[in-house]
Enzyme design. Structure first.
Site, PDB file in Angstrom:
ATOM      1  N   ASP A 285       0.868  -1.179   0.000  1.00 22.79           N
ATOM      2  CA  ASP A 285       0.000   0.000   0.000  1.00 22.79           C
ATOM      3  C   ASP A 285       0.904   1.228   0.000  1.00 22.79           C
ATOM      4  O   ASP A 285       1.561   1.522   0.992  1.00 22.79           O
ATOM      5  CB  ASP A 285      -0.883   0.019   1.260  1.00 22.79           C
ATOM      6  CG  ASP A 285      -1.960  -1.060   1.223  1.00 22.79           C
ATOM      7  OD1 ASP A 285      -1.770  -2.067   0.515  1.00 22.79           O
ATOM      8  OD2 ASP A 285      -2.999  -0.897   1.901  1.00 22.79           O
TER       9      ASP A 285
ATOM     10  N   LYS B 162      -6.885   3.165  -3.346  1.00 27.40           N
ATOM     11  CA  LYS B 162      -7.343   3.118  -1.954  1.00 27.40           C
ATOM     12  C   LYS B 162      -7.621   4.534  -1.485  1.00 27.40           C
ATOM     13  O   LYS B 162      -6.886   5.465  -1.829  1.00 27.40           O
ATOM     14  CB  LYS B 162      -6.253   2.436  -1.121  1.00 27.40           C
ATOM     15  CG  LYS B 162      -6.470   2.411   0.375  1.00 27.40           C
ATOM     16  CD  LYS B 162      -5.360   1.602   1.063  1.00 27.40           C
ATOM     17  CE  LYS B 162      -5.346   1.808   2.555  1.00 27.40           C
ATOM     18  NZ  LYS B 162      -4.230   1.113   3.223  1.00 27.40           N
TER      19      LYS B 162
ATOM     20  N   LYS C  74     -10.085   0.001  -2.633  1.00 24.01           N
ATOM     21  CA  LYS C  74     -10.054  -0.286  -1.197  1.00 24.01           C
ATOM     22  C   LYS C  74     -10.477   0.964  -0.446  1.00 24.01           C
ATOM     23  O   LYS C  74      -9.928   2.043  -0.663  1.00 24.01           O
ATOM     24  CB  LYS C  74      -8.649  -0.719  -0.773  1.00 24.01           C
ATOM     25  CG  LYS C  74      -8.497  -0.937   0.737  1.00 24.01           C
ATOM     26  CD  LYS C  74      -7.140  -1.526   1.089  1.00 24.01           C
ATOM     27  CE  LYS C  74      -6.907  -1.514   2.600  1.00 24.01           C
ATOM     28  NZ  LYS C  74      -5.575  -2.034   2.969  1.00 24.01           N
TER      29      LYS C  74
END
Lengths: 382, 289
Positions: free
Chosen positions: A219, A282, A318
């Site tokens: 991430d 995300k 996400k």
């Protein structure tokens, strides 16, 4: 809502309100039937539903982004220069803020009960990236979190494991060892998380360390300072460099939407991340408020859907930060279903980054199965 | 003011977490006076209201139990003061609801005020009566102390709408429990008005949550709720007691059964009700040099 209701009357119920965003400027789809869409009293002409998915001749293969436009320009050419990238991003159709908020508010009123609720709750469990990103994290805490990830409910073996455990890079090894033999992936936040304020080679070293320790997913955070000051090329190059450093690991690109101010910026950042090769986009780090919201998720899901239409590549979304209740999670699933479609209702296309959400989902599930309201203390905290 | 003025028909609400929400279900029912005339509407609680009330009670319980016993006593005494302030309103409510004359209603309200004062005095004394310093064979102090059980679900007495209610709620909260109270089904109004008193008397929101409605409907939900630690079945009709006890057994709750014969709430109380909802904790401590 008056406008969207009218829209449904004019162009048929299957056309969603934000479908008019297709196609983004800079890429032109093959000829398609022209549909008249009326929004707020204005009538525009837009081409919709160009070709069935997967067979589109402009879709790139093996991850290369090649889009044949009317003038022969490829999608890859968008990023050829800072100027063309800027032209493309600034040319994306604007997001109707009121429309997006009204649509998510309307979708949030959907009621999901009984068997559907039970199925949805189990899907949420399978979509969770069980996260701990604290300075106080210890190997012991990571191991207990991993045990929870494998068997979320000690009282019920029927609960599936979560999608992944999300930790800081230095704890990847601990998590990997604790999860060996399970389907649960290890995700690491890298690139000087959460601020992203470090030199590129430091960020890349961060990523390589996490990958070599066994991280399955990375991430990364984008450089919001660069994005907000318009240095899009810098952001794109960084995403590309990190993608390369990831090797086989999946890349999730954190936009930190709470710092991007407008939905238009969220949309631009989404496209930028996807152009850079993100496997997931995300919302947030969870360290900044506001974190994930339904309208932001809607905007990102639309970007993902349009990117799929344009390139044939499916990027996941996400949502992270501030999602604590099962009820909130189910609302996100409704927005996913109604925006990107059923194909996105899977752990490899949609994730929740959360820590306390899991317990609420387990509590709701137990309530659904036993009929009695439950006690928070009956579920382990980490 | 002219004689043909239209009366204001009040719809009483629930008391959950220091706020006064309508029932989540939106339902109400008509409350009638002892003589059958219309008194007011009351909210008819649903299982989701029970859920919300237990969440509020759980949240409030920790802080309430952490308050010093002296402070809890002061707060309960403050409730008595506020009740005394609104004596006239309560006398009227008890008179209409229970069908007694003004003199008898006044005596019941006075008794309720006195009951609160009596329990307020117990706050910092209950540990001296129920606790002990135990002799042990070693260089240790050994203490046993009463601690609150946690969240207590209470079915208030059906007949005595104010004095009965105060007599079951005060002993539960004075030791540090938080409560979810189901008021008398046919006479709920003094209870809801009492909740308004509680909201203005320093009692932290959520320590007393008051639901009105059908005990047959909300009783089983409360009894089965795993986050309720104890149950006072005082106002539960005989035919419902066994069912509730069985549901309570699912999470091993403490259960206080209803009295065998109807109680006269005006009688002098005993510490019995306070001690029903405490747990004894025993600690060992080295004597030192």
């Amino acid at each position: 809502m008056l406008g969207s209701a009218w829209l449904a009357l004019v162009s048929g119920a299957s056309v969603a309100v934000h479908r008019r965003d297709v196609p983004p400027a800079g890429m032109v789809l093959p000829p398609a039937p022209v549909t008249r869409i009326g929004v707020m009293g204005m009538v525009t002409e837009t081409q919709l539903e160009a070709k069935p998915r997967g067979t589109a001749p402009w879709a790139g293969s093996a991850g290369t982004l090649v889009v044949a436009g009317r003038d022969g320009a490829a999608l890859a050419d968008i990023a050829a220069s800072e100027a063309s990238l800027r032209r493309f991003l600034m040319g994306l159709p604007g997001v109707d803020q009121v429309g997006a908020e009204a649509r998510t508010a309307m979708l949030a009123t959907r009621s999901i009960k009984a068997a559907s609720k039970l199925a949805a709750l189990e899907l949420v469990v399978r979509m969770i990236d069980l996260t701990t990103l604290e300075g106080a994290d210890t190997p012991g805490k990571i191991r207990s979190l991993c045990a929870k990830a494998r068997h979320p409910d000690l009282g019920d073996a029927g609960v599936p494991p979560v999608a992944a455990v999300c930790v800081y890079p230095d704890l990847v090894g601990t998590a990997k060892a604790a999860l060996s033999g399970s389907p649960v992936a290890v995700a690491a936040v890298a690139t000087a998380f959460p601020s992203g304020r470090a030199a590129l080679d430091v960020k890349l070293a961060d990523v390589r360390q996490a990958v070599s320790a066994g991280a399955d997913e990375i991430d990364m955070v984008i450089d919001r300072g660069a994005f907000l000051s318009g240095r899009y090329q810098l952001v794109l190059d960084e995403v590309r460099a990190v993608k390369e450093a990831c090797g086989g690991a999946h890349l999730k690109v954190i936009l930190e939407t709470g710092e991007l101010v407008t939905y238009d910026n969220v949309k631009r950042a989404s496209w930028l991340a996807m152009l850079g090769g993100a496997d997931f986009i995300k919302t947030s780090t969870g360290k900044v408020a506001p974190a994930a919201t339904l309208p932001v998720a809607l905007v990102m899901l639309e970007a993902v859907r349009d990117f799929d239409t344009a390139t044939g590549r499916q990027v996941g979304v996400k949502v992270a930060g501030g999602i604590r209740s099962a009820k909130d999670a189910l609302r996100y699933l409704v927005v996913v279903r109604e925006t990107a479609g059923e194909a996105w209702l899977a752990p490899d296309r949609f994730r929740f980054g959360a820590s306390s959400l899991l317990n609420d989902v387990l509590m709701q599930r137990t309530k659904q199965l036993t009929g009695a309201y439950v006690r928070a203390d009956d579920f382990s905290q980490d | 003011m002219s004689d043909d003025r239209i009366g204001v028909r009040k719809t009483y609400k629930l008391a959950i977490g220091g706020a006064f929400p309508r029932s989540e279900s939106g339902r109400t029912y008509v409350v009638r006076a002892a003589d059958g005339g219309f008194l007011a509407n009351a909210a008819r609680a649903s299982r989701k209201d029970v859920r919300d009330a237990v969440v509020a009670a759980r949240k409030a319980q920790v802080g309430w139990a952490a308050a010093t016993a002296y402070n809890r006593g002061q707060v309960v005494y403050r409730i008595a003061e506020m009740l005394e302030d609104r004596r006239a309103q309560f006398v009227e409510a008890v008179e209409a609801g229970e069908g007694v004359d003004a003199r008898a209603a006044g005596a019941l309200v006075d008794a309720a005020v006195d009951r609160l004062v009596w329990y307020a005095g117990w706050a910092d004394k209950v540990a001296q009566v129920a606790g002990s310093s135990n002799p042990v064979a070693g260089p240790y102090f050994n203490f046993s102390l009463p601690e609150p059980t946690g969240v207590v679900g209470i079915a208030a007495p059906q007949e005595s709408s104010l004095l009965g209610l105060v007599s079951v709620v005060a002993p539960a909260i004075v030791t540090g429990n938080a409560t979810v109270v189901v008021a008398s089904e046919l006479r709920p109004l003094p209870g809801v008005t009492l909740a308004e008193v509680l909201a203005t008397s320093d009692l932290p929101g959520g320590v007393v949550n008051l639901l009105t409605g059908s005990l047959v409907e909300v009783g089983p939900v409360l009894a089965a709720h795993r986050d309720v630690d104890a149950l006072d079945l005082c106002g539960v009709p005989a035919e419902l007691v066994t069912e509730l006890e069985q549901l309570a057994a699912g999470s091993v709750k403490r259960v206080l059964r209803p009295p065998a014969a109807a109680l006269d709430w005006r009688e002098r109380p005993t510490p019995h009700r306070m001690l029903a909802f405490v747990e004894t904790k025993t600690v060992w401590h080295p004597v030192g040099v």
